[in-house]
Design an enzyme around this catalytic site. Structure first.
Site, PDB file in Angstrom:
ATOM      1  N   CYS A   1      62.564  -5.910 -52.038  1.00  8.77           N
ATOM      2  CA  CYS A   1      61.408  -5.013 -51.953  1.00  8.77           C
ATOM      3  C   CYS A   1      61.208  -4.174 -53.202  1.00  8.77           C
ATOM      4  O   CYS A   1      60.152  -3.544 -53.353  1.00  8.77           O
ATOM      5  CB  CYS A   1      61.553  -4.093 -50.739  1.00  8.77           C
ATOM      6  SG  CYS A   1      61.605  -4.963 -49.160  1.00  8.77           S
TER       7      CYS A   1
ATOM      8  N   ASN B   1      55.805  -2.556 -43.136  1.00  5.42           N
ATOM      9  CA  ASN B   1      56.564  -2.720 -44.377  1.00  5.42           C
ATOM     10  C   ASN B   1      56.035  -3.969 -45.088  1.00  5.42           C
ATOM     11  O   ASN B   1      56.338  -5.094 -44.697  1.00  5.42           O
ATOM     12  CB  ASN B   1      58.053  -2.856 -44.056  1.00  5.42           C
ATOM     13  CG  ASN B   1      58.917  -2.973 -45.309  1.00  5.42           C
ATOM     14  OD1 ASN B   1      58.422  -3.230 -46.401  1.00  5.42           O
ATOM     15  ND2 ASN B   1      60.214  -2.797 -45.147  1.00  5.42           N
TER      16      ASN B   1
END
Length: 530
Positions: free
Chosen positions: A258, A464
């Site tokens: 990420c 997310n």
């Protein structure tokens, strides 16, 4: 274990009415124990402070020498009146012309070398975030029903996912690929390419439309996607779709988690610094369907509850004439990698479970490991961005603690002064990983609710979205018209490896509400409080 008690947080969870067994019909509760971020006040490593000051000194050598030169020059001419100064300059130019010309030549040469050797400023012209169609929206309850219909999970596994979802901070309007909702096998190259084309081309179409830049004008292309890495690459897909030029410098980053969006931007910056008068495009995304886990291992089910569709596309430039219409100027990039530590390396790990289903295994130590990486990153970043007063207090108390503040058997050690990062930035874009992570970050950094509003609202509205989440957060701030000229924006992301990376931007102008923004249709409903 006794020394780790301060890292543990307890929570009483209502599990509802027992349906069977000796306690049937009665209310049941369980006690959940989870790790929290380490307290930054108690543990600051001096070597990372030194690293931050090393960066500062390398980039501020001119700031250290210019005041000395000004002081010497002032002392030389300060005793002369205006008439005496002009008379002296005229006499020197008249009788010692060679010296004057020589001095002028050295000055011009030095100034030219400085201008030519100074790194070019990197500007963010604009960015775009992909907003999927409404038919891909999925509420938490619909997701649970889809999981139940798949027949791949027992009731205990479904209840586990339900508890995670209800406490995740995610709302009921996030986006998931149709193949997941239909219960099909979505971990195929065909489905992966279809999702990649949808999100990447959607974001890039909007970017090129907003900036009026032709795809053929782009000289550098960097794409990051952690899980889905086909051949030809995703960057090749983009080049083929937009028929970009043949000498484009293209890169495809995979497996970097990420935080890869910051890494991709750092690579684009390096390419722009060595290729003047160029545009660079950075695309950050993740393929949700391709990485959807169909098994029963709870540590591998967690990503299913949080990750959702999303993609961001940025247009960067190093052309000086873009100064006027750029939105932001890049100030700093600070990257931290904890991969040398085995626990950090394996805390987010892709592998097969006992039934040979592929997925991401998330360690229970993730919060602690992420906190350690974050601590290192912000300690290095501090000397670059904090006001001098904050740096002085921090450094003085840190030195005092290391030399004298360890205390005796009856005296607790002296706590170092933790700087107030709210004095360094007007806006915060913290990677929207989960509600728990945001809660701990807010507590440890001393941030207000308004500081983390963009992160919490992004988690609620879009989930997310991996490396692109920090751009949905900045899009939220722009839609609310909160970014003013001169404002400093801190984007911080973290991901597998384990890595924690920071971006610092300065707004070049007041950013008005964009005509194209993923928040426009729901802006009046945010912020939400839950």
């Amino acid at each position: 274990m006794a020394g780790e008690q301060h890292l543990l947080a307890t929570e009483i969870v209502n599990r509802g009415i027992e349906s069977s067994g000796p306690n049937a019909g009665s209310q049941t509760f369980s006690v959940r124990v989870r790790r929290r971020l380490p307290d930054f006040v108690q543990s600051v490593n001096l070597k990372y402070v030194k690293l931050g000051y090393h960066y500062l000194i390398n980039h501020a050598i001119y700031l250290a020498t210019i005041p000395v030169l000004v002081l010497v020059f002032s002392a030389e001419v300060g005793s002369l009146s205006k008439e005496e100064l002009w008379k002296k300059l005229w006499e020197d130019a008249r009788y010692d012309l060679a010296t004057v010309l020589g001095f002028f030549g050295v000055f011009v040469f030095t100034l030219s070398v400085y201008i030519m050797s100074r790194p070019r400023s990197i500007y963010l012209i604009d960015f775009a975030c992909f907003k999927p169609h409404d038919d891909l929206k999925l509420s938490k309850q619909q997701l649970i029903e889809a999981v139940r219909r798949s027949g791949k999970h027992d009731e205990a596994s479904i209840e586990f996912q339900k508890r995670i979802l209800m406490s995740s901070g995610i709302g009921d309007e996030t986006y998931i690929p149709k193949a997941v909702m239909a219960g099909e096998n979505c971990a195929t190259m065909k489905e992966g390419r279809a999702e990649a084309g949808m999100v990447m081309f959607g974001a890039l179409d909007e970017l090129f439309e907003k900036t009026r830049v032709r795809p053929k004008d782009v000289g550098v292309l960097v794409v990051n996607c952690s899980i889905f890495n086909p051949t030809p690459s995703l960057s090749a897909m983009i080049i083929n779709h937009y028929k970009m030029r043949g000498n484009i410098l293209s890169f495809n980053l995979g497996g970097m988690g990420c935080s890869a969006g910051v890494i991709a931007l750092d690579l684009a910056r390096d390419m722009l610094e060595s290729n003047p008068n160029n545009y660079a495009v950075v695309v950050s995304t993740e393929m949700v369907g391709y990485n959807w886990y169909p098994g029963k291992d709870r540590s591998m089910i967690i990503p299913n509850c949080f990750f959702r569709m999303g993609c961001s596309a940025l247009l960067l430039s190093n052309r000086r004439r873009d100064y006027r219409h750029a939105k932001y100027r890049l100030e700093h990039i600070v990257r931290t990698h904890k991969g040398a530590d085995d626990r950090s390396f394996r805390c987010v790990y892709q592998e097969e479970d006992s039934e040979r289903f592929k997925g991401l295994r998330v360690s229970k130590d993730l919060i602690e490991i992420g906190g350690d990486a974050l601590k290192t990153n912000i300690t290095t970043l501090g000397p670059l961005v904090l006001p001098f007063s904050e740096q002085l207090l921090f450094f003085a108390t840190l030195v005092w603690r290391n030399l004298f503040g360890h205390g005796g058997p009856q005296q607790p050690p002296t706590k170092p002064y933790i700087p107030d990062y709210k004095l360094a930035f007007e806006h915060f874009c913290v990677h929207a990983a989960s509600k728990t992570v945001l809660d701990e970050l807010q507590r440890n950094l001393g941030l207000s609710d308004s500081n983390v509003e963009a992160s919490r609202m992004t988690l609620h509205r879009f989930g997310n979205t991996s490396s692109s989440s920090i751009w949905y957060e900045l899009a939220y701030l722009e839609a609310k018209e909160r970014v003013k000229r001169g404002d400093r924006v801190w984007q911080i992301s973290f991901g597998s490896g384990f890595k924690c990376n920071s971006l610092v931007w300065r707004a070049m102008r007041r950013v008005k509400k964009p005509s194209s923004n993923p928040w426009l249709d729901c802006l009046d409903r945010y912020p939400v409080y839950h």
